[in-house]
Design a protein around this motif. Structure first.
Motif, short mmCIF file in Angstrom:
data_model
loop_
_atom_site.label_atom_id
_atom_site.label_comp_id
_atom_site.label_asym_id
_atom_site.label_seq_id
_atom_site.Cartn_x
_atom_site.Cartn_y
_atom_site.Cartn_z
N MET A 127 0.83 -1.20 0.00
CA MET A 127 0.00 0.00 0.00
C MET A 127 0.87 1.25 0.00
O MET A 127 0.60 2.22 -0.72
CB MET A 127 -0.93 0.00 1.22
N LEU A 128 1.92 1.24 0.80
CA LEU A 128 2.82 2.39 0.88
C LEU A 128 3.48 2.66 -0.47
O LEU A 128 3.60 3.82 -0.90
CB LEU A 128 3.88 2.16 1.96
N ALA A 129 3.91 1.59 -1.15
CA ALA A 129 4.52 1.76 -2.47
C ALA A 129 3.49 2.33 -3.46
O ALA A 129 3.83 3.17 -4.30
CB ALA A 129 5.05 0.42 -2.98
N TYR A 130 2.24 1.89 -3.36
CA TYR A 130 1.20 2.38 -4.26
C TYR A 130 0.93 3.87 -4.03
O TYR A 130 0.79 4.64 -4.98
CB TYR A 130 -0.09 1.57 -4.03
N ILE A 131 0.87 4.28 -2.77
CA ILE A 131 0.68 5.70 -2.46
C ILE A 131 1.86 6.51 -2.98
O ILE A 131 1.70 7.59 -3.54
CB ILE A 131 0.51 5.90 -0.94
N ASP A 132 3.07 5.98 -2.80
CA ASP A 132 4.28 6.68 -3.22
C ASP A 132 4.31 6.87 -4.74
O ASP A 132 4.82 7.86 -5.24
CB ASP A 132 5.51 5.88 -2.77
N GLN A 133 3.74 5.92 -5.47
CA GLN A 133 3.73 6.00 -6.94
C GLN A 133 2.64 6.94 -7.46
O GLN A 133 2.72 7.42 -8.59
CB GLN A 133 3.53 4.60 -7.53
N ASN A 134 1.62 7.19 -6.65
CA ASN A 134 0.47 7.97 -7.12
C ASN A 134 0.11 9.11 -6.17
O ASN A 134 -1.06 9.50 -6.05
CB ASN A 134 -0.75 7.03 -7.25
N TYR A 135 1.13 9.66 -5.53
CA TYR A 135 0.91 10.59 -4.42
C TYR A 135 0.28 11.92 -4.82
O TYR A 135 -0.32 12.60 -4.00
CB TYR A 135 2.25 10.88 -3.72
N GLN A 136 0.40 12.32 -6.10
CA GLN A 136 0.00 13.68 -6.47
C GLN A 136 -1.45 13.99 -6.13
O GLN A 136 -1.76 15.00 -5.49
CB GLN A 136 0.24 13.93 -7.97
N GLN A 137 -2.36 13.15 -6.57
CA GLN A 137 -3.79 13.45 -6.38
C GLN A 137 -4.58 12.29 -5.78
O GLN A 137 -5.80 12.35 -5.70
CB GLN A 137 -4.42 13.82 -7.74
N ILE A 138 -3.91 11.22 -5.37
CA ILE A 138 -4.64 10.04 -4.90
C ILE A 138 -5.41 10.34 -3.62
O ILE A 138 -4.97 11.15 -2.79
CB ILE A 138 -3.67 8.87 -4.69
N THR A 139 -6.56 9.71 -3.47
CA THR A 139 -7.39 9.88 -2.28
C THR A 139 -7.38 8.61 -1.45
O THR A 139 -7.02 7.52 -1.93
CB THR A 139 -8.84 10.21 -2.67
N LEU A 140 -7.79 8.74 -0.21
CA LEU A 140 -7.89 7.58 0.67
C LEU A 140 -8.85 6.55 0.08
O LEU A 140 -8.57 5.33 0.11
CB LEU A 140 -8.35 8.01 2.06
N HIS A 141 -9.95 6.99 -0.47
CA HIS A 141 -10.94 6.08 -1.04
C HIS A 141 -10.35 5.30 -2.21
O HIS A 141 -10.61 4.09 -2.35
CB HIS A 141 -12.18 6.86 -1.49
N GLU A 142 -9.54 5.96 -3.03
CA GLU A 142 -8.93 5.28 -4.18
C GLU A 142 -7.93 4.21 -3.71
O GLU A 142 -7.86 3.12 -4.29
CB GLU A 142 -8.23 6.29 -5.08
N VAL A 143 -7.18 4.51 -2.65
CA VAL A 143 -6.25 3.52 -2.10
C VAL A 143 -7.03 2.34 -1.55
O VAL A 143 -6.70 1.17 -1.82
CB VAL A 143 -5.38 4.15 -0.98
N ALA A 144 -8.06 2.61 -0.77
CA ALA A 144 -8.86 1.54 -0.18
C ALA A 144 -9.49 0.66 -1.26
O ALA A 144 -9.48 -0.57 -1.15
CB ALA A 144 -9.94 2.15 0.72
N SER A 145 -10.02 1.28 -2.30
CA SER A 145 -10.66 0.52 -3.38
C SER A 145 -9.65 -0.36 -4.11
O SER A 145 -9.94 -1.51 -4.47
CB SER A 145 -11.32 1.48 -4.37
N HIS A 146 -8.45 0.17 -4.33
CA HIS A 146 -7.42 -0.58 -5.04
C HIS A 146 -7.06 -1.86 -4.30
O HIS A 146 -6.81 -2.91 -4.93
CB HIS A 146 -6.17 0.28 -5.23
#
Length: 360
Positions: free
Chosen positions: A250-269
């Motif tokens: 999850m941390l790597a995913y946030i790091d790759q998409n940090y510009q505009q990603i939302t908590l909901h998008e992370v949770a859904s992924h």
């Protein structure tokens, strides 16, 4: 100097190693340091500069700061040294990353109460804050590669954005409150890896023009080659690749998409609820999702300010801020300095400008 001459020098006992070996042998024979001083005919002050636990008032550091390795006039992020053989064992910690490489022979590492034997060709990456010690009481050659934490993200920008054991180790150290103490890599005595490390040591010792940039590139290549050739040998202490695997991904995913990603998008992924995702981030980092994302944004802001000529407004937009004035305000609040002043302080030939990041 070439690699062959460097190897000859590394194998030759230097002045400090001679002292430490004599001290070691005197203690084994039941003699005192005072007898050693008298026999060698040197001053007490000479011994005060060395790590001698039994010497009254001797130097015995438990917390080693960056100032012990990085001088004010140096702009390098990396220091490479040989560990002096027969140095008395002492436990310590520091704020930097330490990469230990066994060039020949073996050594014993004590890290957070765990004993590890390293043999030729093996690496041990020790995280900042981990209490450790090293034992080398024979002819073995051990090299220490010290990497300043404060500028660490700049050097490993690309590695940090990948998903692998090393990036998980780095990211967990940088962003979470329950970091791993160490990481082990076995390069299986690979001659390319050995020559690469020795070339880095030569570069550091000779300190020719642009050596800092060369070392920064060389350490990135070293880790990339280790991943390319020996990723299956990597062992990370703790739970990074076991129980904590879902979070490191999850941390790597946030790091790759940090510009505009939302908590909901992370949770859904990751097929989590927003609440569970939020609790997972808080558990591992002690921060909210928004705070974590802001930390990544400002890490990238520092990277772009130091390594590109992009206008500040463009950097602001690239890292996800819609308003450059808002970026400027947050940057100054965090670092007590404007983005423009920070860039100027990092320009070549400029004097260092102190700044402090607020964590509150």
């Amino acid at each position: 100097m070439d690699i062959e001459a460097l190897l000859e020098e590394l194998n030759t006992f230097n002045e400090d190693e001679i002292l430490y070996k004599n001290y070691y042998e005197y203690l084994k024979a039941g003699k005192t340091y005072r007898q050693l001083i008298d026999d060698m005919g040197v001053s007490y002050a000479f011994y005060r500069k060395h790590i001698l636990p039994d010497v009254d008032g001797g130097f015995l550091p438990t917390v080693i700061s960056d100032d012990n390795f990085f001088r004010g006039e140096d702009r390098n992020n990396i220091v490479i040294t040989k560990h002096n053989r027969y140095t008395p064992v002492f436990s310590h910690k520091h704020l930097l990353f330490e990469l230990i490489y066994v060039l020949s022979g073996s050594c014993i590492q004590q890290i957070e109460h765990k004993t590890i034997t390293l043999t030729e060709g093996q690496f041990c990456l020790v995280a900042p804050g981990s209490v450790h010690s090293i034992s080398v009481f024979d002819e073995s050659i051990i090299l220490n590669i010290l990497i300043r934490r404060s500028t660490f993200e700049d050097i490993f920008y690309h590695i940090l954005k990948d998903t692998n054991a090393i990036s998980a180790f780095f990211n967990k150290t940088l962003y979470t409150k329950n970091q791993n103490a160490y990481l082990l890599i076995d390069s299986k005595k690979d001659p390319y890896i050995q020559n690469h490390v020795l070339s880095m040591l030569l570069e550091y010792r000779e300190k020719k023009k642009y050596y800092e940039q060369i070392l920064n590139g060389s350490i990135t290549i070293l880790f990339s080659k280790l991943l390319q050739r020996f990723e299956d040998t990597i062992y990370v202490s703790g739970d990074t690749r076991q129980a904590g695997n879902e979070f490191t991904d999850m941390l790597a995913y946030i790091d790759q998409n940090y510009q505009q990603i939302t908590l909901h998008e992370v949770a859904s992924h990751f097929h989590f609820s927003d609440a569970y995702c939020s609790r997972l981030i808080k558990k591992h980092t002690g921060k909210s999702f928004t705070e974590l994302k802001q930390n990544i944004r400002f890490r990238m802001a520092l990277f772009f300010l130091e390594n590109t000529n992009k206008p500040i407004a463009e950097i602001s937009s690239d890292i996800g801020f819609q308003n450059v004035e808002h970026f400027n305000r947050l940057f100054k609040k965090r670092f007590e300095i404007t983005p423009g002043m920070y860039r100027k302080s990092k320009a070549p030939q400029s004097e260092p400008l102190a700044y402090r990041e607020h964590t509150s």
